[in-house]
Design a protein around this motif. Sequence first.
Motif, short mmCIF file in Angstrom:
data_model
loop_
_atom_site.label_atom_id
_atom_site.label_comp_id
_atom_site.label_asym_id
_atom_site.label_seq_id
_atom_site.Cartn_x
_atom_site.Cartn_y
_atom_site.Cartn_z
N ASP A 49 27.49 84.92 106.69
CA ASP A 49 27.76 83.51 107.01
C ASP A 49 27.47 82.61 105.81
O ASP A 49 28.23 81.69 105.51
CB ASP A 49 26.94 83.05 108.22
CG ASP A 49 27.43 83.66 109.52
OD1 ASP A 49 28.59 84.14 109.56
OD2 ASP A 49 26.65 83.65 110.49
N THR A 53 30.30 80.22 103.56
CA THR A 53 30.24 78.77 103.36
C THR A 53 30.54 78.38 101.92
O THR A 53 30.84 77.23 101.64
CB THR A 53 28.87 78.18 103.75
OG1 THR A 53 27.87 78.67 102.86
CG2 THR A 53 28.52 78.50 105.19
N ARG A 54 30.46 79.34 101.01
CA ARG A 54 30.69 79.06 99.59
C ARG A 54 32.11 79.41 99.15
O ARG A 54 32.43 79.29 97.96
CB ARG A 54 29.68 79.85 98.76
CG ARG A 54 28.25 79.41 99.07
CD ARG A 54 27.21 80.30 98.45
NE ARG A 54 27.46 80.57 97.05
CZ ARG A 54 27.10 81.69 96.44
NH1 ARG A 54 26.48 82.64 97.11
NH2 ARG A 54 27.36 81.87 95.16
#
Length: 81
Positions: A49, A53-54
Amino acid sequence: SPLFANVLADALRIAAATDGAFDPTIAPLTELYRRARKAGGGLEAAALDAARTRVDFRAVAVRDGAVVKARPDVQLDLDGI
């Protein structure tokens, strides 16, 4: 270099045309998978996760031949192109 900027610009055009199916900012996930494979283990959901997000091709651009990142944690992996 100008060559790098051109390749990245092409990668970003492909990313936009595929709505992110091809994403040159995939490096965080690539690194995570490589480490897991080398260690012979699985992927932790939290790490997966966090890496996701990156990943976002919209967080990087090429302007006047220079790479501009919207966030400092954006990493590129151009192996796919």
